[in-house]
Design a protein around this motif. Structure first.
Motif, PDB file in Angstrom:
ATOM      1  N   GLU A   1      73.290 -28.984 -98.238  1.00 49.49           N
ATOM      2  CA  GLU A   1      73.296 -27.588 -99.661  1.00 49.49           C
ATOM      3  C   GLU A   1      72.253 -28.311-100.326  1.00 49.49           C
ATOM      4  O   GLU A   1      71.176 -27.050 -99.856  1.00 49.49           O
ATOM      5  CB  GLU A   1      74.315 -27.214 -99.518  1.00 49.49           C
ATOM      6  N   VAL A   2      71.690 -29.249-100.557  1.00 51.01           N
ATOM      7  CA  VAL A   2      70.522 -28.902-101.532  1.00 51.01           C
ATOM      8  C   VAL A   2      69.348 -28.909-101.279  1.00 51.01           C
ATOM      9  O   VAL A   2      68.701 -29.163-101.583  1.00 51.01           O
ATOM     10  CB  VAL A   2      71.110 -30.895-102.529  1.00 51.01           C
ATOM     11  N   PHE A   3      69.298 -29.907 -99.698  1.00 50.24           N
ATOM     12  CA  PHE A   3      68.148 -30.449 -98.900  1.00 50.24           C
ATOM     13  C   PHE A   3      67.925 -29.203 -98.429  1.00 50.24           C
ATOM     14  O   PHE A   3      66.888 -28.377 -98.921  1.00 50.24           O
ATOM     15  CB  PHE A   3      68.356 -30.913 -98.297  1.00 50.24           C
ATOM     16  N   GLU A   4      68.709 -28.492 -98.515  1.00 50.83           N
ATOM     17  CA  GLU A   4      69.004 -26.511 -97.180  1.00 50.83           C
ATOM     18  C   GLU A   4      68.071 -26.162 -98.261  1.00 50.83           C
ATOM     19  O   GLU A   4      67.309 -25.218 -98.619  1.00 50.83           O
ATOM     20  CB  GLU A   4      69.843 -26.443 -96.831  1.00 50.83           C
ATOM     21  N   GLN A   5      68.405 -26.464-100.236  1.00 46.04           N
ATOM     22  CA  GLN A   5      67.873 -25.416-101.332  1.00 46.04           C
ATOM     23  C   GLN A   5      66.583 -25.302-101.189  1.00 46.04           C
ATOM     24  O   GLN A   5      65.631 -24.831-101.728  1.00 46.04           O
ATOM     25  CB  GLN A   5      68.770 -25.635-102.042  1.00 46.04           C
ATOM     26  N   ARG A   6      66.005 -27.030-101.371  1.00 48.83           N
ATOM     27  CA  ARG A   6      65.129 -27.596-101.717  1.00 48.83           C
ATOM     28  C   ARG A   6      63.956 -26.784-100.432  1.00 48.83           C
ATOM     29  O   ARG A   6      62.898 -26.760-100.539  1.00 48.83           O
ATOM     30  CB  ARG A   6      64.859 -28.790-102.136  1.00 48.83           C
ATOM     31  N   ASN A   7      64.603 -26.892 -98.935  1.00 51.96           N
ATOM     32  CA  ASN A   7      63.712 -26.764 -98.107  1.00 51.96           C
ATOM     33  C   ASN A   7      63.002 -24.653 -98.287  1.00 51.96           C
ATOM     34  O   ASN A   7      62.213 -24.541 -98.042  1.00 51.96           O
ATOM     35  CB  ASN A   7      64.147 -26.693 -96.771  1.00 51.96           C
ATOM     36  N   ALA A   8      64.335 -24.216 -98.995  1.00 51.43           N
ATOM     37  CA  ALA A   8      63.916 -22.715 -98.383  1.00 51.43           C
ATOM     38  C   ALA A   8      63.276 -22.468 -99.951  1.00 51.43           C
ATOM     39  O   ALA A   8      61.827 -22.018 -99.602  1.00 51.43           O
ATOM     40  CB  ALA A   8      65.255 -22.064 -98.584  1.00 51.43           C
ATOM     41  N   ILE A   9      63.436 -22.976-101.562  1.00 51.03           N
ATOM     42  CA  ILE A   9      62.435 -23.146-102.662  1.00 51.03           C
ATOM     43  C   ILE A   9      61.274 -23.751-101.514  1.00 51.03           C
ATOM     44  O   ILE A   9      60.048 -22.499-101.908  1.00 51.03           O
ATOM     45  CB  ILE A   9      63.179 -23.740-103.259  1.00 51.03           C
ATOM     46  N   HIS A  10      60.692 -24.523-101.502  1.00 50.77           N
ATOM     47  CA  HIS A  10      59.247 -25.314-100.756  1.00 50.77           C
ATOM     48  C   HIS A  10      58.948 -24.279 -99.374  1.00 50.77           C
ATOM     49  O   HIS A  10      57.824 -24.067 -99.440  1.00 50.77           O
ATOM     50  CB  HIS A  10      59.531 -25.905-100.111  1.00 50.77           C
ATOM     51  N   THR A  11      59.767 -24.184 -98.873  1.00 48.40           N
ATOM     52  CA  THR A  11      58.688 -22.578 -97.560  1.00 48.40           C
ATOM     53  C   THR A  11      59.112 -21.487 -98.629  1.00 48.40           C
ATOM     54  O   THR A  11      57.679 -20.868 -98.254  1.00 48.40           O
ATOM     55  CB  THR A  11      60.068 -21.976 -96.801  1.00 48.40           C
TER      56      THR A  11
ATOM     57  N   MET B   1      55.066 -22.219-100.339  1.00 47.13           N
ATOM     58  CA  MET B   1      54.383 -22.192 -99.451  1.00 47.13           C
ATOM     59  C   MET B   1      54.017 -20.903 -98.664  1.00 47.13           C
ATOM     60  O   MET B   1      52.593 -20.632 -98.434  1.00 47.13           O
ATOM     61  CB  MET B   1      54.556 -23.501 -97.770  1.00 47.13           C
ATOM     62  N   ASP B   2      54.978 -19.758 -98.269  1.00 44.47           N
ATOM     63  CA  ASP B   2      54.413 -18.795 -97.746  1.00 44.47           C
ATOM     64  C   ASP B   2      53.222 -17.535 -98.499  1.00 44.47           C
ATOM     65  O   ASP B   2      52.861 -17.314 -98.814  1.00 44.47           O
ATOM     66  CB  ASP B   2      55.614 -17.710 -97.812  1.00 44.47           C
ATOM     67  N   LYS B   3      54.030 -18.210-100.341  1.00 41.74           N
ATOM     68  CA  LYS B   3      53.344 -17.148-100.988  1.00 41.74           C
ATOM     69  C   LYS B   3      51.726 -17.718-101.414  1.00 41.74           C
ATOM     70  O   LYS B   3      50.614 -17.013-101.626  1.00 41.74           O
ATOM     71  CB  LYS B   3      54.025 -17.555-101.866  1.00 41.74           C
ATOM     72  N   ALA B   4      51.835 -19.050-101.500  1.00 42.73           N
ATOM     73  CA  ALA B   4      50.408 -19.822-101.788  1.00 42.73           C
ATOM     74  C   ALA B   4      49.265 -19.819-100.173  1.00 42.73           C
ATOM     75  O   ALA B   4      48.209 -19.324-100.475  1.00 42.73           O
ATOM     76  CB  ALA B   4      51.003 -21.147-101.771  1.00 42.73           C
ATOM     77  N   ALA B   5      50.305 -19.595 -99.505  1.00 43.80           N
ATOM     78  CA  ALA B   5      48.975 -19.046 -97.645  1.00 43.80           C
ATOM     79  C   ALA B   5      48.912 -17.443 -97.670  1.00 43.80           C
ATOM     80  O   ALA B   5      47.598 -17.453 -98.196  1.00 43.80           O
ATOM     81  CB  ALA B   5      50.119 -19.605 -96.692  1.00 43.80           C
TER      82      ALA B   5
END
Length: 167
Positions: free
Chosen positions: A79-89, A92-96
């Motif tokens: 779950e921690v990895f899923e949360q980190r991936n969601a935040i990172h995604t 990155m969407d906002k930066a794009a």
């Protein structure tokens, strides 16, 4: 080259002392130990052998080894990895989005003039045809306006109502 010249005197001195004392010096046997590296290497090989046999016996019994349990204890959950991936995604969407927004903007359409002298800063020579705006309709408009003002002034002076020439 220079390093060889600097080391030549010390080498010469060393050879002299060897010639002088070399034949007369008696060598006594020295009791030397094996050294630290021998013991470190031997200990590493022995401990690796013991760990291999312990993990092999635990694997055959079907239980998880203590090293696997230690790794699982310090590894974060899925779950921690899923949360980190969601935040990172999301980041990155906002930066794009920002990059595409700023990249699609063209240069400024107008140049801001800070002083009136900047209007005449360009060279009056070598002006290509058609680069200047046609202002003939503006000139005609102000000529008509000035003509109307002049006609109204002349009409007022004929009636005698004018006190001043510039009214």
């Amino acid at each position: 080259m220079f390093a060889a010249r600097r080391s030549a005197p010390s080498t010469r001195q060393l050879l002299r002392t060897q010639r002088r004392w070399g034949s007369h010096a008696a060598h006594e046997p020295v009791n030397e130990g094996l050294g630290r590296s021998f013991y470190v290497t031997s200990g590493t090989i022995a401990s690796a052998f013991v760990l291999y046999h312990i993990s092999k016996s635990i694997k055959e019994s079907g239980e998880a080894s203590w090293m696997t349990g230690l790794i699982n204890k310090w590894t974060p959950s899925q779950e921690v990895f899923e949360q980190r991936n969601a935040i990172h995604t999301a980041i990155m969407d906002k930066a794009a989005f920002d990059r595409h927004l700023l990249g699609s903007q063209g240069p400024a359409e107008a140049f801001a003039h800070r002083q009136p002298e900047m209007l005449n800063a360009g060279s009056p020579f070598n002006v290509s045809p058609g680069s200047q705006a046609d202002l003939s309709h503006v000139v005609a408009h102000y000529q008509r306006k000035n003509q109307e003002i002049e006609e109204s002034r002349v009409a007022r002076t004929k009636d005698g109502k004018v006190v001043s020439l510039y009214d």
